[in-house]
Motif scaffolding. Structure first.
Motif, mmCIF file in Angstrom:
data_model
loop_
_atom_site.group_PDB
_atom_site.id
_atom_site.type_symbol
_atom_site.label_atom_id
_atom_site.label_comp_id
_atom_site.label_asym_id
_atom_site.label_seq_id
_atom_site.Cartn_x
_atom_site.Cartn_y
_atom_site.Cartn_z
ATOM 1 N N PRO A 1 0.839 -1.197 0.000
ATOM 2 C CA PRO A 1 0.000 0.000 0.000
ATOM 3 C C PRO A 1 0.876 1.251 0.000
ATOM 4 C CG PRO A 1 0.025 -0.992 2.187
ATOM 5 C CD PRO A 1 0.720 -1.951 1.268
ATOM 6 N N ARG B 1 -6.153 11.064 10.620
ATOM 7 C CA ARG B 1 -6.690 10.974 9.266
ATOM 8 C C ARG B 1 -6.476 12.302 8.539
ATOM 9 N NH1 ARG B 1 -6.781 6.701 11.026
ATOM 10 N NH2 ARG B 1 -8.375 5.052 10.932
ATOM 11 N N GLU C 1 -0.597 6.252 5.257
ATOM 12 C CA GLU C 1 -0.949 5.218 4.273
ATOM 13 C C GLU C 1 -2.137 5.725 3.463
ATOM 14 O OE1 GLU C 1 -1.586 1.186 5.712
ATOM 15 O OE2 GLU C 1 -2.959 0.792 4.043
ATOM 16 N N CYS D 1 -6.075 9.401 3.536
ATOM 17 C CA CYS D 1 -4.937 8.806 4.243
ATOM 18 C C CYS D 1 -5.208 8.581 5.721
ATOM 19 C CB CYS D 1 -3.717 9.729 4.161
ATOM 20 S SG CYS D 1 -3.113 10.035 2.498
ATOM 21 N N ALA D 2 -4.521 7.568 6.253
ATOM 22 C CA ALA D 2 -4.445 7.335 7.696
ATOM 23 C C ALA D 2 -2.998 7.519 8.141
ATOM 24 C CB ALA D 2 -4.911 5.928 8.026
ATOM 25 N N LEU E 1 -5.358 5.236 1.720
ATOM 26 C CA LEU E 1 -6.420 4.228 1.830
ATOM 27 C C LEU E 1 -7.284 4.179 0.576
ATOM 28 C CD1 LEU E 1 -7.684 5.199 5.407
ATOM 29 C CD2 LEU E 1 -5.992 3.448 4.849
ATOM 30 N N LYS E 2 -7.425 5.338 -0.049
ATOM 31 C CA LYS E 2 -8.356 5.465 -1.184
ATOM 32 C C LYS E 2 -7.872 6.650 -2.017
ATOM 33 C CE LYS E 2 -12.457 4.748 -3.221
ATOM 34 N NZ LYS E 2 -12.817 3.431 -3.774
ATOM 35 N N LEU F 1 -13.687 7.297 3.182
ATOM 36 C CA LEU F 1 -13.204 6.533 4.332
ATOM 37 C C LEU F 1 -12.731 7.380 5.501
ATOM 38 C CD1 LEU F 1 -11.115 3.838 2.372
ATOM 39 C CD2 LEU F 1 -13.471 3.655 3.210
#
Lengths: 178, 178
Positions: free
Chosen positions: A46, A68, A140, A123-124, A142-143, A108
């Motif tokens: 990822p 986030r 990371e 992102c996280a 995420l989408k 998300l």
């Protein structure tokens, strides 16, 4: 701007060239947006992104508390708004309203997408061990979202003190590099 | 190319826009050069730069062993040579000789400057704690060189798989950002 989902495996190609990004957060009912240039890809998939967010920024506390954010990538048409976001603090102004940026819901995360940006990365925060030492966050993705109409986007690249290089021509060379 | 010393306080303006760099090392009597896009500024002064160097690269061992390198910034004229350096390994070829790059002595490190690059940053590795986890090195720029004739250099910015964006026009906006 209508977006489509973008494969996480290709996200590095959006961030490798070093564009100015608009980092959005949402915390305690307030969304904010800050301008950022200090980021790097760290892993393909990822996708991991390292970035520096100074403790002076209003976004710092939101990022630490919520873990986030969204990285939104503007093109040259948004240069003045990106600079305005860098020249002001979310402590004092609602930058979305003041500068005419449109928050759009993410899939998300609570932080909003900037609708005007051609790409948006939800992102996280996945590693905070270097936040105290360097203000360095590992994110990371995420989408990812992209405007399918954007070809060779004219991204902004900061050279310091308000001087920006705008993405120019694209060339293709025979490369074995990913 | 005749270079002059460049103030460390202004180094961030060279790396913020995200150029492809050529990282040079020297170890056990062999100089090497690798192509790299995953880097970010981490501090203004002394300038700290974070970068990812995969353990697969020949340069990785040299960087770990010597803790010294040079970040050389090429312009578009060197695109083919930069790709050649990325497509090959220093384990098998002397990239300087094979691709026609000129090693020039640095002031403070054993790794060579790439003479053809418009800017060269002599660096020491100052933090290796994230090498095992992320292949992430923190570099401090010790000495910087620039070609005084280079105005708005046409740097290369990788978008993946041999596609490069070349630096375009420069714009100036009223910014309070450093």
């Amino acid at each position: 701007m209508a977006k489509r989902a973008f494969p996480l495996s290709k996200v590095y190609g959006l961030l490798e060239p070093g564009p100015v990004v608009l980092l959005t957060t949402a915390h305690k009912g307030r969304a904010n947006v800050m301008t950022m240039s200090w980021h790097t890809m760290m892993e393909f998939e990822p996708p991991l992104v390292g970035c520096i967010v100074s403790g002076r920024h209003f976004s710092f506390d939101a990022l630490v508390a919520t873990r986030r954010c969204v990285l939104n990538i503007p093109t040259a048409e948004l240069a003045a708004k990106a600079v305005n976001c860098g020249n002001s603090s979310g402590r004092r102004v609602d930058k979305f309203k003041t500068f005419g940026l449109t928050p759009a819901p993410a899939a998300l995360v609570d932080a909003p997408l900037v609708a005007e940006c051609y790409a948006n990365l939800e992102c996280a925060v996945v590693d905070t061990r270097w936040v105290n030492r360097y203000n360095f966050f590992v994110l990371e993705v995420l989408k990812a979202w992209i405007d399918p109409a954007a070809k060779d986007p004219r991204t902004l690249h900061h050279r310091g003190r308000g001087v920006f290089m705008v993405a120019g021509e694209t060339i293709k060379l025979p490369s074995k590099m990913k």
